[in-house]
Design a protein around this motif. Structure first.
Motif, PDB file in Angstrom:
ATOM      1  N   HIS A  22      11.373  34.959 -55.351  1.00  0.00           N
ATOM      2  CA  HIS A  22      10.955  33.671 -55.907  1.00  0.00           C
ATOM      3  C   HIS A  22       9.993  33.894 -57.072  1.00  0.00           C
ATOM      4  O   HIS A  22       9.143  34.764 -57.028  1.00  0.00           O
ATOM      5  N   ARG A  25      11.659  37.828 -61.767  1.00  0.00           N
ATOM      6  CA  ARG A  25      13.006  38.236 -62.146  1.00  0.00           C
ATOM      7  C   ARG A  25      12.954  39.644 -62.701  1.00  0.00           C
ATOM      8  O   ARG A  25      11.897  40.134 -63.035  1.00  0.00           O
ATOM      9  N   PHE A 241      19.310  34.189 -65.198  1.00  0.00           N
ATOM     10  CA  PHE A 241      17.960  34.673 -64.899  1.00  0.00           C
ATOM     11  C   PHE A 241      17.759  36.128 -65.284  1.00  0.00           C
ATOM     12  O   PHE A 241      16.650  36.565 -65.501  1.00  0.00           O
ATOM     13  N   SER A 242      18.812  36.909 -65.304  1.00  0.00           N
ATOM     14  CA  SER A 242      18.595  38.337 -65.477  1.00  0.00           C
ATOM     15  C   SER A 242      19.681  38.934 -66.348  1.00  0.00           C
ATOM     16  O   SER A 242      20.839  38.545 -66.259  1.00  0.00           O
ATOM     17  N   ARG A 255      21.967  31.511 -61.908  1.00  0.00           N
ATOM     18  CA  ARG A 255      21.627  30.613 -60.822  1.00  0.00           C
ATOM     19  C   ARG A 255      22.884  30.179 -60.069  1.00  0.00           C
ATOM     20  O   ARG A 255      22.813  29.644 -58.971  1.00  0.00           O
ATOM     21  N   ARG A 287      18.435  36.511 -59.060  1.00  0.00           N
ATOM     22  CA  ARG A 287      17.204  36.606 -59.852  1.00  0.00           C
ATOM     23  C   ARG A 287      17.097  37.946 -60.565  1.00  0.00           C
ATOM     24  O   ARG A 287      16.302  38.086 -61.482  1.00  0.00           O
ATOM     25  N   SER A 288      17.819  38.948 -60.109  1.00  0.00           N
ATOM     26  CA  SER A 288      17.644  40.261 -60.706  1.00  0.00           C
ATOM     27  C   SER A 288      18.937  41.034 -60.550  1.00  0.00           C
ATOM     28  O   SER A 288      19.590  40.944 -59.519  1.00  0.00           O
ATOM     29  N   GLN A 301      17.242  34.775 -54.985  1.00  0.00           N
ATOM     30  CA  GLN A 301      16.126  33.851 -54.802  1.00  0.00           C
ATOM     31  C   GLN A 301      15.671  33.860 -53.336  1.00  0.00           C
ATOM     32  O   GLN A 301      14.512  33.677 -53.047  1.00  0.00           O
TER      33      GLN A 301
END
Length: 1936
Positions: A22, A25, A241-242, A255, A287-288, A301
């Motif tokens: 959360h 990232r 996000f990444s 996402r 996220r990564s 996430q």
């Protein structure tokens, strides 16, 4: 009693369940070892999937939120949140810290990235400016910092294909940064029409300046340079996000739960939708992502980590999972199996296997879970919910047994009874319900005793009692199952509790600190078997205590890892593990419990374990289990080194007191005295609170310290030499292992360490900036390259330095108790040891932080009775010294003592210089060498012990306690002192320098006095008694005790010494008859204690000073009070003068008299020189009498704090001074006025500089007082009023008013052209760009030394406005450096052959916030205009002087800030080496000596200082004038240098001062008649050029060429025709001298023939208001405030002609044929000249105010003259040169700005100062109102800034500043404007839309006053206001 020590078992972190997905990232990577690195809570985790093993990095103190992997993939950088967040760089293999970067960011570190070769790291902060910072992480140094953006930054990356470029992105922006020098400069990405301006979440850089970025809407934006070139739409369905770049291409994660792989050109390869896979779920968000070969790592996430093998991409492997969102509170352990159950606000309950370290079951509930419990048989699992219900599940298959909701508020705690029959449920509404398990959980009772929410429950072992804790901290008991409260303590006493999880209760008292009632412990759990208790608190700390622990403040071991609050902690069922859970970090930590017996084996655990265990520093019951502290050590720890006033604060204090002093110094003040004193010998050695501070140098001298002096003592000659660089107490000293260098550390607010050479006594380096209060210990490393120091601030900071460079290598907090010693390990350079009160620490250096571990104590040896204060290691053993006064020699393993020496009087050798005060003094320092042992004692003695036993006393001083009493003998060179150490001592001041006699007194004393015959010695004691002793034997003659308070002064009357006056602190003076030993009189009337008394020569009158600053007089012997007028006092002949009050010595009180007292004074017997001592440790000499306030003086620093007494010897040959707290007696030799060796005098001149500064000069004053504004803050140059055009309401047209609707296609004739288009070909081509081609102007009016030769005199370089100009002498062509964004103030050229044609320029700036508006220095190559480095500096306001050092590597800069800071830079790296406040008034120039990298000189208003760079410190010496009669400090303006340390400074009066070192040795009087503004030292032959301000005459000239010594000169006249020449810059090339003048000319003078060639011309004073271009040729005219009109030729690049008008000119205009010129003047006159002959054709003055614009009508008939009297006058030129006005325009509401005629000469448009435009008929002057008629007019020219057609030129940002001028091109389709910000802008014409698009061109200073197109639109000419310069821009037309 066991609770007194921490438990001996400990915990080791074994596993962490969770991953931070959360708000973070790009935080998951593969290392080189194929391990996976990520973070959770405050722990960095390295997970090996092969071995299923985790390693932990625990160097952070709070949540980690960012992570970057080094390109070699072994090192990791992590950043944390917090008030003072830091970045750790650590090794993923050993999990050891490599470096720590701190003290820059606040709030947190949002992003991190390494550059391509991993040398530099960039970080982004979470502060309001989102600061971006670049680090050299290995050295722990910040290289550059800049404000990042106004909103959050989400990602930052180095461009891996271009050096020094970075890209950052975030909320609604992307920025492209370039790093040059120490300046980070951003350019915003241009979204343009290609894509929407939106938030960019991630980015990756590729070749060819391409950048790929992921946007919030799921598109990928592709950038080239700073422009968006294409978008890849819909790459993801939602935000990306990444983005991760690898060899094969790019991976993106969004996402929408998808991973996409792209090739290197960003073409799609494949997509993996994780939501569709087996493990997938709705709402999964990536996220990564990290792509490495065929493996992809994905972080989500919801705290999961997936590993995907590309071939089987639909089967992702789940390698880590944890709780997500909300808080994690519920924890329970299985009663029989190694399982833990957790439940969280994410509504999931999870069961973890503690053996396999894996999640084995998971179940999702309806509500957030707050607590859990497992039944005793392990079958049922109860979960308490946030909504007040609870659910029971079967553990086996997670099926529901029952769900009950009896309460509305959250259930915070529930527990099964040990027998399994009941379940107790505690709720936040302060009730506990009891349910029967067998009755399907029927409610059987409730407990309602609490008033607050229930926090903890425990059952008794027999299930009959329940204890609860609530939010109030109350502990209550209930009988089960009914729930009745138990109040009798007897009943509870015997109860045995089945578990202990309560935080209050007798058994756990010890977990709370002693003196606080905070409620921050969330959970405890007792381990009865191991007798340990584990606790969890709000600060993320797990602690182990002994159990039970009954007394508050028990000792503990603590463990960190969780970030914020730890919500729960439990032992596993078999006590093998402790499980702790973090609230906000969602993580579950599993700790292995290591009991005592296993500790021994644990020593062999992997290295990281030693970090895992930590120590109970915090326990405050420290002193309990330790032997008594030794009294001496006790004393020493309580010493305080804080000062009321630190010496560093004196300059500010003086500034504050300046106002007082201004009023006081109206009288002419006396000069400082001619005498000076020199420190000759010091009696004393600081042993009472320092240790190991005494050493032999290699040539056998002895070095030690006392007060603020480093002493080098030669024992053969009995002489001393002194290092006087310190200004306060030295506290520690050490010697370099290889050379005779010494390091000394002192007291101070920012205390410094000086490293100095004992031979030359010169400082080599000064280290400061990292300690407070003072420095208590220093030590060199074995190789002598490093130095460790310890501070006496509260945390006793330890710093490791590279002392030669002056750089701190690392810094750490030592310990909270005083540290006495620091020693570097001679064998392992990175290790050092500190020892102090009850601790010893072993440190290891790691980058910027030291890590310590305890090493086990091997053995102890009883060496001394009492503490061992000093040790010294030899080749084959040790020598120790202690409090017992014995020195012991040991063998190399401390096995046996080889020899001891007792220090006794009996052992003293005959050659001793003094007497031993007592046997066996406490030994504080030992050193060996030269066959002797050198010993320092606490009593301030230094002894030398011969190996065979005899002891020689070398130096001694008073012991601890203040020393006040001092008396000199009436006819011998001896003096007596008496001190609070209860001794009276007699000292020999002759060359033998020793203590002759000593006597112990029963009490300390404060004063003493010899009788006039020298036979008796009177001593006043602190108990109110006094005694008289024989001066030779010190035996008592007589003593009296009449007073209670201490005796403060005692004096024999002069002559026969008949009376003795004794002054005491109870405000009386007793007068005794010496012969009869009777008291004969008492002087009463003083309101405070007596401080000083003096007799007059007849012995009849006493002068008295009191503590209330009264000066009283009494008559002897009766003591009657007399009133004597102050005028009479100095007529009385006084036998002695030690008074500090009265008119005669009014001047001795310093400016800052409130803060400091003058404690003592003494007058020489010839009544010429008064010496004083004060509370700041200064000894000063004044001329006597010192009338008038703030007299001038010479001042000497050697004592540290108060000088308590000063006395001249009987023949004035020496001055003796006493230091109060430094207990030293200093002997100074007096050097009479005539006698002067040629050696630097070490006094400093007076505080206040003289008022006379050598005269007044308008140019100097102007330069000193000019305020430099930056462009962004400039305001309008014309006094406009009204509403700006873009804010005015538009008036409706007549048609709109009458409601007429015109048909869209009108049959009316087409609208005429707005503008008559003249002399342009058929095709109109718009202008697309302007390129600077020529500049006419040079900034000479307020800048200096700014014209230089380059390339052997072919080119010259200079500057004006914000442009650096390279001008070719032969062709006149120019090229420009245009990177400055504001005015350049100074320029210098690097003279070193390695840096050829390198130029440095400094500019004005605003504040020093390191943003683009900060002042900066650019270093650039003059030939190719490449910027080599940009230095943003903290010189707020601007940089006024720059200078390169001899090697060319260093750059010196001076600021315009109030302190006039001086800074030294290593410009290639952009590194600031040193910086210091220069002077409180303006510094004009500072220059390096041409042969040095360390010596430089600065000059300014009443100021010349000689500076040395030592390490990273700047030392300065003021120039000393006192050596020449009548020399006054004047304002100095220029510097030149000669051989043998000669410096020449030019002054405001025209003299040149010649300095040898820092002493004035000669004055070249009237070198020029006016100020000497410029001096230049030729490096090849040493000749010096000076330039000044003078009227040209036959002999003299404004430029002179001198020989190397400035003795002979040759003058040159500048043939400029000016009344006075004022030279501002000189430079010498081959046979030529280059001169820049105040009149903006640059002239080349031939040395042989003195011929002058003017290279550059410009207007002298601005603004240049008038500008006119010739109708057909490339000429233009300019008219300016300097009263000249000049004609310029663009093609020939020169000024053709100039006309001096005698008045300031405001406007100028050509007639349509170009044969006449009209000029409007500031005084209301206008002139018409004929161009051919420059004869006046006519002139007229009808107005009193300035003419603002003047115009010929296109038919040449009329002349219109617009003035500031709100009028336009018309003249008919056909009527001849009488120029009678034929009419004028009325009712113009404000002053006229611009006018334009219509093409048919019938109309005139006028723009006025209220932002209104009007049209008038010509020649009637009638106002034309009809809009339609106006719209149909075709104009001949358009120069108006007003009107609908040019509405678009007004910018949004013009609140304060205006558009000043405009001009439409001859083609009628382009428009240029000039504004108050100094910008030239290019628009299309017409531009009726607001805020029209345009191009901007920088170059001018603020205020562009006028602008014109030349004929054929070939050039644009713009005229400057502040910069008096004319810029010629070449127009670039768009191609056909």
């Amino acid at each position: 009693m066991a609770a007194r020590s921490a438990p001996s078992c400990h915990l080791r972190l074994e596993w962490v369940y969770g991953y931070r997905g959360h708000q973070c990232r790009n935080n998951l990577y593969y290392t080189a070892a194929k391990e996976i690195v990520y973070f959770v809570a405050g722990v960095g985790v390295v997970y090996s999937p092969r071995e299923h093993r985790q390693k932990f990095y625990r160097g952070h103190s709070d949540d980690i939120i960012s992570l970057a992997l080094h390109p070699e993939r072994v090192l990791v950088a992590t950043g944390q949140v917090g008030k003072e967040p830091y970045i750790c760089i650590w090794d993923s293999y050993t999990v050891q810290t490599i470096s720590v970067l701190k003290d820059v960011h606040t709030h947190g570190i949002a992003c991190l990235a390494f550059d391509l070769d991993g040398q530099r790291l960039v970080s982004v902060g979470l502060d309001s400016k989102n600061a971006v910072c670049v680090w050299d992480w290995k050295r722990g140094k910040m290289l550059s910092m800049a404000p990042g953006h106004t909103d959050r930054i989400f990602d930052i990356s180095w461009d891996l294909y271009q050096p020094n470029k970075l890209v950052s992105c975030g909320v609604k922006h992307i920025k492209f940064w370039s790093l040059c020098g120490n300046a980070l400069t951003p350019k915003r990405g241009v979204f343009g029409k290609t894509g929407d301006l939106q938030t960019i979440l991630c980015l990756a850089c590729a070749r060819d300046e391409l950048t790929y970025s992921g946007a919030l809407n799921g598109d990928i934006y592709v950038w080239k340079g700073i422009n968006l070139i294409r978008t890849i739409q819909g790459a993801h369905a939602a935000g990306i996000f990444s983005m991760n770049a690898c060899e094969e291409g790019f991976a993106t994660g969004g996402r929408d739960g998808c991973i996409r792989l792209w090739d290197l050109t960003f073409k799609p390869i494949t997509v993996i939708d994780l939501r569709e896979t087996d493990q997938g779920y709705k709402g999964l968000s990536v996220r990564s992502v990290c792509w490495r070969g065929d493996h992809i790592l994905v972080g989500t996430q919801d705290s999961e980590i997936f590993e995907i093998v590309v071939q089987e991409r639909n089967k992702p492997f789940l390698i880590m999972q944890g709780h997500c969102e909300g808080e994690l509170w519920a924890l329970a352990v299985h009663p029989t199996k190694p399982l833990a159950v957790t439940g969280s606000d994410d509504r999931s309950v999870r069961i973890w296997s503690l053996v396999d370290h894996a999640l084995i079951a998971r179940c999702n509930m309806e509500e957030p879970i707050r607590c859990a419990a497992v039944n005793a048989d392990g079958i049922h699992l109860a979960l308490g919910m946030k909504d007040g219900s609870f659910t029971v599940l079967r553990v086996r298959d997670m099926t529901e047994v029952v769900h009950i909701k009896d309460r509305k508020e959250a259930i915070h705690e529930l527990k099964y009874s040990p027998d399994g029959t009941y379940l107790a449920v505690g709720c936040n509404d302060s009730s506990v319900d009891i349910y029967g398990v067998a009755q399907r959980y029927k409610k059987v009772g409730e407990c309602l005793g609490s008033l607050s929410f229930i926090t903890h429950l425990d059952w008794s072992s027999d299930s009959r009692y329940l204890q609860t804790n609530d939010g109030n901290g109350k502990r209550l008991f209930y009988r089960m199952p009914g729930g009745k409260e138990v109040t009798s303590t007897e009943e509870i006493k015997g109860v045995h509790w089945a578990s202990w999880t309560c935080v209050s209760g007798l058994e756990v008292n010890g977990i709370w600190p002693k003196y606080s009632d905070i409620n921050d412990i969330n959970s405890v759990d007792g381990n009865y078997i191991g007798q340990v208790l584990v606790t969890a608190d709000d600060y993320g700390i797990i602690k182990l205590f002994r159990y039970p622990c009954l007394r508050k403040g028990a000792k503990f071991r603590k463990y960190i890892g969780h970030s914020a609050h730890v919500t729960n902690v439990r032992w596993s069922h078999d006590y093998q593990w402790v499980i702790s859970i973090g609230g906000a970090d969602h993580s579950v930590f599993q700790w292995k419990f290591i009991p005592e017996r296993k500790l021994k084996d644990a020593l062999h655990i992997a290295p990281q374990e030693s970090l895992a265990d930590s120590h109970s520093d915090e326990s405050d019951s420290d002193l309990s289990d330790v032997p008594e502290l030794d009294s001496e050590i006790e004393q020493e720890t309580q010493l305080t080194y804080r000062r009321q006033v630190y010496k560093e604060d004196l300059p500010q204090l003086k500034e504050q007191c300046k106002e007082k002093q201004k009023s006081a110094t109206s009288k002419r003040r006396e000069r400082a005295p001619g005498n000076s004193i020199r420190l000759h010998f010091v009696h004393g050695y600081r042993g009472y609170d320092c240790r190991s501070n005494l050493f032999y140098t290699q040539i056998g001298e002895i070095v030690y310290h006392v007060a603020a002096v480093g002493v080098i003592y030669n024992r053969q000659q009995n002489t001393q030499r002194f290092y006087l660089g310190h200004d306060d107490d030295i506290l520690c000293l050490t010697i370099h292992p290889l050379k005779d260098y010494v390091a000394t550390g002192q007291v101070g607010r920012d205390p410094s360490i000086h490293i100095w050479d004992t031979e030359t006594i010169k400082p080599l380096s000064i280290l400061k900036g990292h300690h407070q209060c003072g420095i208590s210990a220093v030590d060199f490393s074995a190789d002598g390259k490093r130095l460790a120091s310890v501070g006496i601030d509260d945390s006793h900071t330890i710093v490791l330095w590279d002392w030669k460079k002056g750089e701190k290598l690392s810094i750490a907090r030592g310990s909270k108790d005083k540290i006495f010693v620091v020693k570097m390990n001679p064998y392992v350079p990175d290790k050092l040891i500190t020892a102090g009160i009850k601790h010893m620490k072993f440190w290891r250096k790691a980058g910027d932080v030291c890590i310590w571990r305890d090493i086990f104590l091997v053995k102890t040896v009883k060496a001394h009775d009492g503490p061992v204060f000093s040790m010294h290691a030899l080749e084959k053993g040790f020598v120790t010294g202690g409090k017992d006064g014995i020195i012991a020699l040991w063998d190399d393993s401390f096995e046996r003592c080889l020899k001891t020496y007792a220090i006794k009087r009996a052992a003293l050798a005959p050659g001793s210089k003094g007497l031993l005060l007592e046997d066996n003094p406490s030994i504080r320092a030992i050193s060996l060498g030269h066959g002797h042992i050198l010993v320092g004692t606490k009593n301030g003695e230094i002894l030398e012990v011969d190996k065979s036993g005899p002891i020689t006393l070398l130096v001694q001083g008073h012991m601890e306690g203040e020393v006040w009493g001092l008396a000199t003998h009436p006819y011998l060179p001896i003096c007596a002192t008496v001190s609070d150490d209860k001794t009276l001592r007699i000292w020999d001041l002759s060359p033998s320098h020793c203590m002759l006699a000593v006597r112990k007194l029963k009490k300390g004393g404060r004063c003493c006095c010899f009788s006039p015959d020298g036979k008796a010695l009177a001593v006043g004691l602190n108990d109110g008694s006094f005694l008289m002793a024989n001066a030779d034997t010190l035996e008592d003659l007589v003593s009296f005790h009449h007073r209670k308070d201490m005796i403060s002064d005692i004096r024999f009357s002069p002559g026969s010494g008949k009376y003795l006056a004794v002054a005491s602190h109870d405000s009386f003076i007793d007068i005794y008859n010496v012969m009869s030993s009777k008291r004969v009189g008492i002087c009463k009337g003083a309101t405070s204690y007596i401080t000083h008394i003096d007799w007059d020569i007849r012995g009849k009158l006493l002068q008295v000073n009191t503590g209330a600053k009264e000066q009283l007089f009494f008559e002897a012997p009766r003591g009657k009070k007399q009133t004597i007028p102050s005028v009479e006092v100095e007529k009385i002949a006084w036998a002695s003068w030690t008074s500090v009050l009265g008119l005669c010595c009014e001047g001795i009180w310093p400016v800052i008299g409130e803060v400091t007292d003058v404690t003592a004074s003494c007058l020489t017997s010839d009544k010429m020189v008064l010496a004083t001592g004060d509370d700041l440790g200064f000894v000063k000499l004044f001329r006597y009498p010192t009338k008038g306030k703030f007299g001038k003086f010479k001042r000497y620093v050697a004592h540290s704090t108060h000088v308590t007494n000063v006395r001249w010897t009987y023949d004035d040959s020496m001055l003796v001074t006493l230091g109060g707290t430094d207990m030293s007696l200093m002997v100074w030799t007096n050097e009479m006025e005539g006698y002067r060796e040629k050696r630097p005098c070490d006094s400093e001149e007076s505080d206040i500089d003289s008022e006379e500064d050598g005269g007044y000069d308008s140019d100097v004053t102007r330069e000193n007082e000019i305020s430099y504004t930056i462009r962004a803050l400039s305001t309008n140059i014309r006094p406009m009023f009204g509403i700006k055009p873009h804010l005015q309401q538009k008036e409706p047209s007549t048609d709109e008013r009458q409601g007429v609707v015109r048909p869209p296609v009108s049959r009316a004739p087409p609208q005429p052209e707005k503008l008559q288009t003249n002399n342009v070909g058929k095709k109109k081509r718009p202008i697309e760009d302007l390129v600077l081609e020529l500049v006419f102007g040079y900034r000479g009016r307020d800048c200096r030394n700014n014209v230089h030769y380059l390339n052997d005199g072919d080119d010259i370089i200079y500057h004006t406005a914000s442009i650096g100009i390279l001008h070719n002498v032969a062709t006149g062509s120019q090229s420009f450096y245009q990177e400055h964004n504001d005015d350049i103030l100074c320029l210098t050229v690097n003279q070193h052959p390695k840096f050829i044609n390198i130029v440095a320029t400094g500019q004005v700036g605003d504040s020093a916030d390191m943003s683009a508006a900060a002042p900066s220095i650019h270093i650039w190559d003059a030939m190719n205009k490449q910027t080599l480095s940009i230095l943003r500096c903290y010189h707020s306001k601007g940089v006024c002087s720059v200078s390169f050092s001899a090697t060319g590597k260093l750059l010196l800069s001076v600021g315009l800030d109030p302190e006039h800071t001086i800074t030294i830079w290593r410009w290639q790296e952009g590194a600031k080496i040193a910086s210091r406040a220069g002077h409180n008034q303006r510094i004009f120039v500072a220059e390096f000596r041409p042969d040095s990298d360390t010596q430089f000189v600065s000059v300014g208003v009443k100021h010349v200082k000689f500076w040395t760079l030592a390490g990273r410190a700047l030392l300065s010496k003021k120039g000393l004038l006192s050596t020449l009669e009548d020399a006054r400090m004047q304002t100095m303006l220029a510097i030149a240098f000669g051989a043998n340390n000669l410096t020449f400074t030019g002054t405001i009066s025209g003299d040149v001062c010649v300095w040898k070192d820092h002493i004035l040795c000669r004055i070249v009087a009237r070198a020029h008649n006016g100020p000497v503004f410029a001096m230049y030292t030729t490096l090849r032959d040493g000749l010096i050029v000076t330039g000044g301000k003078e009227r040209p005459s036959k002999e003299g000239g404004a430029v002179k060429l001198w020989d190397q010594e400035l003795r002979r000169c040759r003058a040159f006249r500048l043939e400029t025709g000016q009344a006075t020449d004022c030279v501002r810059s000189v430079c010498r090339g081959k046979g030529k001298i280059l001169v820049g003048t105040r009149n903006a000319e640059i002239i080349e003078v031939g040395e042989k023939n003195a011929a002058c060639n003017i290279l550059v011309n410009g207007h002298v004073d601005g603004p240049i208001w008038g500008l006119a271009t010739h109708p057909s040729r490339d000429f233009f005219l300019s008219a300016a405030e300097d009263g000249t009109v000049r004609l310029w030729d663009i093609a020939d690049k020169k000024m053709l002609n100039k006309v001096n008008l005698g008045h300031a000119a405001r406007t100028v205009c050509y007639s349509p044929e170009g044969d006449m010129v009209a000029i409007g003047m500031k005084n209301g006159e206008f002139i018409i000249l004929l161009v051919s002959s420059l004869k006046i054709w006519g002139k007229k003055r009808d107005r009193r105010c300035a003419i603002h614009d003047i115009r010929f009508s296109p038919d040449s008939r009329y002349l219109a003259v617009g003035s500031s009297e709100n009028s336009v006058d018309f003249y008919d030129l056909t009527l001849g040169p009488t120029l009678n006005r034929i009419s004028y325009c009325k009712d113009i509401p404000s002053f006229v700005i611009q006018m334009d005629f219509s093409a048919d000469s019938r109309y005139l448009q006028v723009s006025s100062g209220c932002y209104k435009r009007h049209v008038y008929e010509v020649p009637s002057g009638k106002h034309l109102m009809d809009h339609a008629a106006i719209d149909r007019i075709t104009w001949a020219t358009w120069t108006s800034i007003l009107g609908d057609e040019v509405l678009g030129i007004w910018s949004r940002h013009a609140e304060k500043a205006d558009v000043n001028c405009a001009c439409v091109s001859h083609s009628g389709i382009s428009l240029v404007t000039g504004d108050d910000f100094g910008m030239v802008k290019l628009f299309d014409f017409p531009c009726p839309e607001k805020f029209a698009k345009h191009k901007r061109f920088l170059g001018h200073s603020p205020h562009v006053t006028n602008i014109r197109f030349t004929s054929g639109d070939r050039h644009v000419v713009s005229a400057g206001g502040d910069d008096c310069s004319l810029l010629v821009w070449k127009c670039v037309h768009t191609p056909h």
